[in-house]
Design an enzyme around this catalytic site. Sequence first.
Site, PDB file in Angstrom:
ATOM      1  CD  GLU A  41      -2.677   1.102   2.656  1.00 16.61           C
ATOM      2  OE1 GLU A  41      -2.239   0.505   3.669  1.00 16.61           O
ATOM      3  OE2 GLU A  41      -3.789   1.651   2.627  1.00 16.61           O
ATOM      4  CE  LYS A 110      -7.340   1.161   3.475  1.00 15.03           C
ATOM      5  NZ  LYS A 110      -6.145   1.813   4.076  1.00 15.03           N
ATOM      6  CB  CYS A 151      -4.362  -1.845   4.369  1.00 16.50           C
ATOM      7  SG  CYS A 151      -3.403  -1.960   5.905  1.00 16.50           S
TER       8      CYS A 151
HETATM    9  N1  LIG Z   1      -3.356   1.216   6.115  1.00 17.19           N
HETATM   10  C1  LIG Z   1      -4.301   0.663   6.812  1.00 17.19           C
HETATM   11  O1  LIG Z   1      -5.431   0.499   6.382  1.00 17.19           O
HETATM   12  C2  LIG Z   1      -3.889   0.228   8.184  1.00 17.19           C
HETATM   13  C3  LIG Z   1      -4.821  -0.757   8.815  1.00 17.19           C
HETATM   14  C4  LIG Z   1      -4.397  -1.121  10.179  1.00 17.19           C
HETATM   15  O2  LIG Z   1      -3.293  -0.841  10.619  1.00 17.19           O
HETATM   16  C5  LIG Z   1      -5.351  -1.843  11.018  1.00 17.19           C
HETATM   17  O3  LIG Z   1      -5.049  -2.061  12.192  1.00 17.19           O
HETATM   18  O4  LIG Z   1      -6.424  -2.210  10.522  1.00 17.19           O
END
Ligand SMILES: NC(=O)CCC(=O)C(=O)O
Length: 272
Positions: A41, A110, A151
Amino acid sequence: MVKLALVQLLVSSNKQQNLKRAATLIKEAANKGANIVVLPECFNSPYGIQYFEEYAEELHGETARALSAMAKESNVYLIGGSFPEIQFGKYYNTCTIWNRVGELIGTHRKVHLFDIDIPGKITFQESKVLSPGNELTLVDTEHGTIGVGICYDIRFPEMAMIAARKGAFAMIYPGAFNTTTGPLHWELLQRARAVDNQMFVAACSPARDTSATYHAWGHSTVVDPMGKVLATTEESEAIVEAELDIEEMKNARTSIPVSFQRRFDLYKNVAE
Ligand SMILES: NC(=O)CCC(=O)C(=O)O
């Protein structure tokens, strides 16, 4: 057998440098036999809401052109991490997916924005700058169908379940967990999505840069359909490689047939 490589890139604030380093590591992975390569990402900018506008590009801008060339030169499918995208004045966290001849075969914006507040530990609000995507993403490759999330999307099991039920053999997440939630949840979530859906799951993080404002957890990981970790690493720059044996997925699904045993008749009201 499909060989998957996760490029855990050490991302800097210099976009050109990030693109060049990504190209070098993708080539290295391809030379070692990778068929599918994944970037993290925000692979070409620091991660943080203060950077999205400055680094944003249109979908078919400089970064997309560079990714297309990388996929073609290395003759691999490339799940091109993500970069901040701008369209009609709105910003998105967008992953582009390329085939072996450098054609764009999918994009994923996302869907679930990373808005959390753990007092004294981490507060992050992507939604202050970004808009969410509104589509789930599946791409067809010569190795089979792959689902893509970014993510925080991994925390929403419905996405992986839908991908699996639509025939995906793998769910792949460019990601950048942090050092608070990473140790507890990063591997657990991947293993959960894998075992729930009897599919391969992989998540690719940037390497940790302690001089950056956001400290990524690292630990890019590949998990098999039984929930076993096939390959992983620590927080430094690395290429994580794993062979995905599709037969193992078929065996898991035959021996523990949960996908046929689900009781959707009882789950109808889940969204209420
Ligand atoms: N970049 C993100 O979306 C981080 C997500 C993350 O750290 C989490 O705990 O969920």
